[in-house]
Design an enzyme around this catalytic site. Structure first.
Site, PDB file in Angstrom:
ATOM      1  N   ASN A 118      45.729  34.716  32.162  1.00 25.26           N
ATOM      2  CA  ASN A 118      46.450  35.717  33.122  1.00 25.26           C
ATOM      3  C   ASN A 118      46.085  37.480  33.069  1.00 25.26           C
ATOM      4  OD1 ASN A 118      48.582  37.230  34.981  1.00 25.26           O
ATOM      5  ND2 ASN A 118      48.396  34.727  35.168  1.00 25.26           N
ATOM      6  N   ARG A 119      46.931  38.618  33.245  1.00 23.76           N
ATOM      7  CA  ARG A 119      45.995  39.549  33.827  1.00 23.76           C
ATOM      8  C   ARG A 119      46.947  40.790  32.086  1.00 23.76           C
ATOM      9  NH1 ARG A 119      47.767  37.459  38.440  1.00 23.76           N
ATOM     10  NH2 ARG A 119      46.020  37.187  39.319  1.00 23.76           N
TER      11      ARG A 119
ATOM     12  N   HIS B 270      43.579  25.196  32.915  1.00 26.63           N
ATOM     13  CA  HIS B 270      43.771  26.656  34.639  1.00 26.63           C
ATOM     14  C   HIS B 270      43.644  24.955  35.353  1.00 26.63           C
ATOM     15  CE1 HIS B 270      44.363  28.621  37.628  1.00 26.63           C
ATOM     16  NE2 HIS B 270      44.187  29.597  36.975  1.00 26.63           N
ATOM     17  N   SER B 271      44.532  23.532  35.112  1.00 25.90           N
ATOM     18  CA  SER B 271      43.758  22.357  35.508  1.00 25.90           C
ATOM     19  C   SER B 271      44.600  22.791  37.231  1.00 25.90           C
ATOM     20  CB  SER B 271      43.943  21.376  35.635  1.00 25.90           C
ATOM     21  OG  SER B 271      43.064  21.034  34.803  1.00 25.90           O
ATOM     22  N   TYR B 272      44.231  22.288  38.470  1.00 22.97           N
ATOM     23  CA  TYR B 272      44.770  22.477  39.924  1.00 22.97           C
ATOM     24  C   TYR B 272      45.116  20.862  39.718  1.00 22.97           C
ATOM     25  CZ  TYR B 272      42.814  26.620  41.278  1.00 22.97           C
ATOM     26  OH  TYR B 272      42.572  28.077  40.754  1.00 22.97           O
TER      27      TYR B 272
ATOM     28  N   ASP C  49      52.763  32.451  42.488  1.00 27.24           N
ATOM     29  CA  ASP C  49      52.295  32.659  41.320  1.00 27.24           C
ATOM     30  C   ASP C  49      52.757  33.331  40.334  1.00 27.24           C
ATOM     31  OD1 ASP C  49      49.721  33.612  40.456  1.00 27.24           O
ATOM     32  OD2 ASP C  49      49.307  34.707  42.167  1.00 27.24           O
TER      33      ASP C  49
ATOM     34  N   GLN D 254      52.722  29.474  33.832  1.00 28.78           N
ATOM     35  CA  GLN D 254      52.445  30.128  35.201  1.00 28.78           C
ATOM     36  C   GLN D 254      52.324  29.117  36.336  1.00 28.78           C
ATOM     37  OE1 GLN D 254      51.586  33.582  35.217  1.00 28.78           O
ATOM     38  NE2 GLN D 254      51.079  33.420  37.787  1.00 28.78           N
TER      39      GLN D 254
ATOM     40  N   HIS E 245      42.419  36.504  33.079  1.00 23.32           N
ATOM     41  CA  HIS E 245      42.005  35.192  32.515  1.00 23.32           C
ATOM     42  C   HIS E 245      40.678  35.788  31.336  1.00 23.32           C
ATOM     43  CE1 HIS E 245      44.479  33.229  34.255  1.00 23.32           C
ATOM     44  NE2 HIS E 245      43.441  32.904  35.441  1.00 23.32           N
TER      45      HIS E 245
ATOM     46  N   GLU F 193      50.345  26.538  34.141  1.00 21.44           N
ATOM     47  CA  GLU F 193      49.797  27.117  32.871  1.00 21.44           C
ATOM     48  C   GLU F 193      50.357  27.579  31.827  1.00 21.44           C
ATOM     49  OE1 GLU F 193      47.129  30.363  34.853  1.00 21.44           O
ATOM     50  OE2 GLU F 193      47.261  28.985  36.385  1.00 21.44           O
TER      51      GLU F 193
END
Ligand code: BGC
Length: 375
Positions: free
Chosen positions: A103-104, A205-207, A274, A310, A129, A338
């Protein structure tokens, strides 16, 4: 008549196959080369129930995950590409290991022991990331690929050099994927050590789309998150420092709710979820989230040691990413859960600390467990 007999026979065989015990094991296949010519391998972990998890050494990416529905039929429930080129051409972190900092980080800057560090800015004004070439874009070394009497184990490691992407210290990370032989789950154990103090926040980070990666959007899938609070963020998704209650907002998933039910109430461009949830309890291994797909009966439970998660509803997917088998991934084609430390913790004194010191060992464990549920 012959055709009919053949069809009936195949249905019986298919059903028998769906419930039969499969030969468990790990298979290794070459998966191409990076642009620098580094070879990449794909590991296929098949457990005794037939659940298949494919992981490649580039980015430690989970490329496929085949889980059964209520009839025992397997579907690939993660978004991704068919081949390495698809990933090398650029993708939104499908299935990837994310680091050194998931993340940021605001404006790509932080100060540690009196020294200011500047990271590459790759997401509006912020660092996202791990930077331009984060842990999702490096080839991980395979330390171990073995079947024990309980599980299939794939242990990967990566040494990130002092100064890489602007971060201090040589960081050695080890990520162990393990799939139990008789239970449909993927366990991820992360550990890391450093020779200089540095921020660390690793995740996957799996979708997911529990109906299958190519089955449209995830808006009808029902989500529960074990969190009564979230970290309030500004327009660039940097936390303001305030921890806000979810009660009375569209962010409240304390009760199982379809993801799409209140998504129209959200602001932002493109709109959608998000945000980082504050899990309770903040420490220790606990159930963080649960997703249920009423159509297939698949249920995903996420357990983690991390203080946050997340929830990202695939808002930036826009159909440009041609996925596996030509699937077109449009907005909300997948969701991410996440497990992580809170975004920008390195600049927020009241958030759980993320600095790893040379005498300590970073560790985090997250489990993605698949089962079948009635509701
Ligand atoms: C972030 C999103 C981002 C996505 C893909 C998520 O972890 O929170 O803002 O678009 O990753 O990069």
């Amino acid at each position: 008549m012959r055709i009919i007999c053949f069809t009936i026979a195949s249905i019986i065989l298919m059903n028998a196959g769906a419930f039969a015990q499969t030969k468990a094991g790990i298979e290794k296949r070459p998966f191409g080369k990076t642009t620098e010519g580094e070879p990449v391998d794909l590991y296929i972990l098949t457990n005794a129930n037939g659940m298949k998890t494919k992981i490649m050494t580039f980015g430690g990416i989970v490329t496929e995950l085949w889980a059964p529905d209520r009839d025992g039929k397997l579907a690939d429930v993660v978004l991704g590409h068919d081949n390495l080129k698809g990933y090398l051409d650029g993708h939104p972190y499908f299935g990837a290991l994310v680091g050194r900092y998931a993340n940021r980080i605001a404006k790509g800057k932080f100060t540690l022991d009196g020294k200011e560090y500047t990271l590459a800015v790759n997401n509006g004004p912020n660092a996202l990331h791990g930077g331009k070439r984060g842990f999702d874009k490096v080839v991980w070394k395979v330390d171990k690929a073995e079947m024990t009497d309980k599980a299939l184990v794939l242990q990967l490691s990566y040494v990130s050099k002092d100064g890489e992407e602007g971060y201090p210290g040589t960081l050695t990370s080890t990520v162990t994927y393990s799939v139990p032989l008789n239970s449909n789950e993927v366990r991820i154990d992360y550990s890391a050590t450093t020779d200089k103090a540095t921020p660390v926040n690793l995740t996957n980070h799996s979708y997911f789309n529990l109906a299958g990666h190519d089955k449209g959007d995830i808006l009808g899938q029902e989500l529960t998150i074990n969190a009564e609070e979230y970290t309030l963020a500004d327009d660039t998704l940097i936390p303001t420092g305030k921890i806000s209650p979810v009660k009375g907002t569209p962010f409240d998933f304390t009760q199982s709710t379809p993801i799409g039910k209140r998504i129209g109430e959200l602001k932002g461009e493109p709109a959608g979820y998000d945000l980082n949830y504050v899990l309770r309890p903040g420490k220790g291994f606990k159930l963080a989230a649960r997703v249920f797909d009423p159509k297939s009966g698949r249920e995903l439970k996420v357990f983690t040691t991390e203080p946050g998660i997340q929830f990202y509803s695939g808002n930036f997917l826009d159909g440009k990413d041609k996925g596996k088998g030509g699937a077109v991934y449009k907005k909300h084609a997948g969701f991410c859960l996440e497990a992580q430390h809170f975004p920008d913790s390195v600049n927020q004194k009241n958030f759980p600390p993320v600095i790893l010191k040379p005498d300590a060992v970073y560790s985090q464990t997250t489990v993605y467990n698949f089962s079948i549920a009635a509701k």
